[in-house]
Each structure stands twice: as C-alpha cells, then as structure tokens.
Write an enzyme that holds these catalytic residues in place. Structure first.
Site, PDB file in Angstrom:
ATOM      1  N   SER A 151      -3.056  -7.531   2.883  1.00  0.00           N
ATOM      2  CA  SER A 151      -3.348  -7.426   4.316  1.00  0.00           C
ATOM      3  C   SER A 151      -3.762  -8.787   4.872  1.00  0.00           C
ATOM      4  O   SER A 151      -3.379  -9.147   5.987  1.00  0.00           O
ATOM      5  CB  SER A 151      -4.463  -6.408   4.569  1.00  0.00           C
ATOM      6  OG  SER A 151      -4.078  -5.134   4.143  1.00  0.00           O
ATOM      7  N   HIS A 207       0.842  -1.205   0.000  1.00  0.00           N
ATOM      8  CA  HIS A 207       0.000   0.000   0.000  1.00  0.00           C
ATOM      9  C   HIS A 207       0.874   1.252   0.000  1.00  0.00           C
ATOM     10  O   HIS A 207       0.617   2.197  -0.737  1.00  0.00           O
ATOM     11  CB  HIS A 207      -0.863   0.065   1.265  1.00  0.00           C
ATOM     12  CG  HIS A 207      -1.950  -0.952   1.347  1.00  0.00           C
ATOM     13  ND1 HIS A 207      -2.146  -1.721   2.470  1.00  0.00           N
ATOM     14  CD2 HIS A 207      -2.918  -1.329   0.469  1.00  0.00           C
ATOM     15  CE1 HIS A 207      -3.194  -2.524   2.291  1.00  0.00           C
ATOM     16  NE2 HIS A 207      -3.670  -2.310   1.073  1.00  0.00           N
ATOM     17  N   ARG A 238      -2.386  -5.893  -8.559  1.00  0.00           N
ATOM     18  CA  ARG A 238      -1.363  -6.911  -8.359  1.00  0.00           C
ATOM     19  C   ARG A 238      -1.455  -7.951  -9.471  1.00  0.00           C
ATOM     20  O   ARG A 238      -0.726  -7.897 -10.443  1.00  0.00           O
ATOM     21  CB  ARG A 238      -1.542  -7.585  -6.985  1.00  0.00           C
ATOM     22  CG  ARG A 238      -1.017  -6.744  -5.845  1.00  0.00           C
ATOM     23  CD  ARG A 238      -1.606  -7.155  -4.530  1.00  0.00           C
ATOM     24  NE  ARG A 238      -3.057  -6.925  -4.516  1.00  0.00           N
ATOM     25  CZ  ARG A 238      -3.839  -7.076  -3.471  1.00  0.00           C
ATOM     26  NH1 ARG A 238      -3.329  -7.501  -2.347  1.00  0.00           N
ATOM     27  NH2 ARG A 238      -5.126  -6.821  -3.530  1.00  0.00           N
ATOM     28  N   LYS A 285     -15.657  -6.601   4.129  1.00  0.00           N
ATOM     29  CA  LYS A 285     -14.746  -7.519   4.815  1.00  0.00           C
ATOM     30  C   LYS A 285     -14.762  -7.229   6.313  1.00  0.00           C
ATOM     31  O   LYS A 285     -14.742  -6.070   6.710  1.00  0.00           O
ATOM     32  CB  LYS A 285     -13.310  -7.315   4.314  1.00  0.00           C
ATOM     33  CG  LYS A 285     -13.134  -7.510   2.818  1.00  0.00           C
ATOM     34  CD  LYS A 285     -11.681  -7.226   2.441  1.00  0.00           C
ATOM     35  CE  LYS A 285     -11.496  -7.027   0.951  1.00  0.00           C
ATOM     36  NZ  LYS A 285     -10.197  -6.464   0.603  1.00  0.00           N
TER      37      LYS A 285
HETATM   38  P1  ADP Z   1      -9.912  -2.934  -0.658  1.00  0.00           P
HETATM   39  O1  ADP Z   1     -10.643  -3.635   0.413  1.00  0.00           O
HETATM   40  O2  ADP Z   1     -10.581  -1.680  -1.126  1.00  0.00           O
HETATM   41  O3  ADP Z   1      -9.423  -3.781  -1.801  1.00  0.00           O
HETATM   42  P2  ADP Z   1      -7.221  -2.946   0.367  1.00  0.00           P
HETATM   43  O4  ADP Z   1      -6.793  -2.282   1.613  1.00  0.00           O
HETATM   44  O5  ADP Z   1      -7.162  -4.432   0.317  1.00  0.00           O
HETATM   45  O6  ADP Z   1      -8.645  -2.378   0.094  1.00  0.00           O
HETATM   46  O7  ADP Z   1      -6.409  -2.356  -0.854  1.00  0.00           O
HETATM   47  C1  ADP Z   1      -6.428  -0.992  -1.158  1.00  0.00           C
HETATM   48  C2  ADP Z   1      -5.775  -0.771  -2.499  1.00  0.00           C
HETATM   49  O8  ADP Z   1      -4.406  -1.124  -2.452  1.00  0.00           O
HETATM   50  C3  ADP Z   1      -6.369  -1.589  -3.630  1.00  0.00           C
HETATM   51  O9  ADP Z   1      -6.331  -0.817  -4.802  1.00  0.00           O
HETATM   52  C4  ADP Z   1      -5.441  -2.755  -3.741  1.00  0.00           C
HETATM   53  O10 ADP Z   1      -5.446  -3.310  -5.049  1.00  0.00           O
HETATM   54  C5  ADP Z   1      -4.124  -2.074  -3.452  1.00  0.00           C
HETATM   55  N1  ADP Z   1      -3.121  -2.992  -2.959  1.00  0.00           N
HETATM   56  C6  ADP Z   1      -3.182  -3.822  -1.900  1.00  0.00           C
HETATM   57  N2  ADP Z   1      -2.036  -4.497  -1.734  1.00  0.00           N
HETATM   58  C7  ADP Z   1      -1.215  -4.103  -2.732  1.00  0.00           C
HETATM   59  C8  ADP Z   1       0.111  -4.456  -3.142  1.00  0.00           C
HETATM   60  N3  ADP Z   1       0.810  -5.374  -2.479  1.00  0.00           N
HETATM   61  N4  ADP Z   1       0.624  -3.840  -4.235  1.00  0.00           N
HETATM   62  C9  ADP Z   1      -0.111  -2.931  -4.905  1.00  0.00           C
HETATM   63  N5  ADP Z   1      -1.357  -2.555  -4.580  1.00  0.00           N
HETATM   64  C10 ADP Z   1      -1.908  -3.132  -3.511  1.00  0.00           C
END
Ligand code: ADP
Length: 162
Positions: free
Chosen positions: A128, A17, A90, A41
């Site tokens: 996460s 992130h 990703r 979630k």
């Molecule tokens: P959501 O529940 O909205 O998907 P996340 O917290 O899981 O929220 O992710 C927020 C954003 O960060 C999303 O656009 C997700 O694709 C991106 N993201 C999460 N992990 C990574 C990573 N390792 N590399 C690049 N982008 C990521």
C-alpha cells in the site's frame, strides 16, 4: 463452518491483498476481511473508505464479508467465531514482525491459528505504501490496485496537493 479473518490496514487494498483474500476464500467457508482502525501507521484513507473499497473489490465473492475493528484482533476473531487468522508474506523482512504477532496472538488466544500464505510472485514487491507513493508522484497504479481504488487514489492525492 470454518471462518478465517484476514486483518490489515488496507490503506488502500491492493491486488496483492486481493490475491491473498481470494485464496483464503477458496480454503475457508467464510472469510471476514477486517480493517484495523487503531493501526499505528497514519492512514491516507478513513476506515469507512477502506471498508468500502474492500467491499467493492470483493463483491464477486459470495463468502467474503468486510468489517473493521478497534482493539485486540483476537477478540474480534473470537467474536466472529473464526478459527484462523490469515496473513500474507512477501519478503524475509515481513517475517520477524509476523512471527512476533503470531506468537503473541497465540498466547492471547491459543485456539486461533495464524496461517501464512506466500505472496503471488507478481505482487511480491507490492505494498500500500508503494502504491500511495506512486500516486503522489503522479505515476500510474494500473494493474497494482482495482480500478475503483485507482480513481479514489487520484482524487485523494489531487485533493491533498491542492
Ligand atoms: P498491516 O498494517 O497489518 O501489515 P497491510 O494492509 O499492510 O496491513 O497488510 C495486510 C496483510 O496483507 C499482511 O499480512 C501483509 O503481509 C499482506 N500483504 C500486503 N501486501 C501483500 C502482497 N503484495 N502480497 C501478499 N501479501 C500482502
């Protein structure tokens, strides 16, 4: 002044992130990281904790602010005068959901563009959920999340297992 919103659950924020957030901060004048409080979630950390962790982890960047929102993301983006929503991609598996969200958000707010950034290669397998699973099973999350997040994870998981 161009502002972008980087939305997500951030439960908790990972180095993947942060990579996206830092790159967004280099492209846009101002970046607002927005923690979704009404995510489908079920979360390990409360919204305030997630906001705090993001604030700690992004405190070295002057043009980043962190907030939380309930309800429609595009309304939050509009209220903050944002021109763009930034999301990270990703694997191909991210694509379908992101396409659906981006198209729906465009329908709701044609003036706000969704911008995608490819993950840093070293973070492509990082999420996460994986970080939480490792912490639960007692593994090391060093290098995957900021140090302060690692500490909070250990504390949280310790509390849950007691
Ligand atoms: P959501 O529940 O909205 O998907 P996340 O917290 O899981 O929220 O992710 C927020 C954003 O960060 C999303 O656009 C997700 O694709 C991106 N993201 C999460 N992990 C990574 C990573 N390792 N590399 C690049 N982008 C990521």
């Amino acid at each position: 002044m161009a502002r972008a919103i980087v939305p997500g659950s951030f439960d908790p924020v990972t180095n993947g992130h942060l990579d996206i957030i830092e790159r967004a901060a280099a492209l846009f004048d101002e970046v607002t990281v927005a923690v979704a409080s009404s995510s489908p979630k079920s979360a390990l950390f409360g919204v305030e904790e997630r906001v705090e962790m993001l604030r700690e982890a992004s405190s070295h960047l002057p043009n980043i602010s962190v907030g939380s929102f309930e309800g429609l993301l595009v309304e939050y983006a509009r209220a903050h005068g944002a021109i763009a929503i930034v999301r990270g991609l990703r694997a191909v598996s991210d694509f379908e959901y992101e396409l659906q969200m981006a198209l729906m958000n465009r329908r709701l707010a044609p003036d706000i563009e969704t911008v995608f950034m490819m993950t840093g290669a070293e973070y492509s397998y990082l999420s996460s959920s994986v970080v939480k699973e490792i912490a639960r099973l007692g593994g090391s999350v060093e290098g995957l999340v900021p140090k302060s997040v690692g500490q909070r994870l250990r504390q949280k998981v310790g509390l849950q297992q007691r």
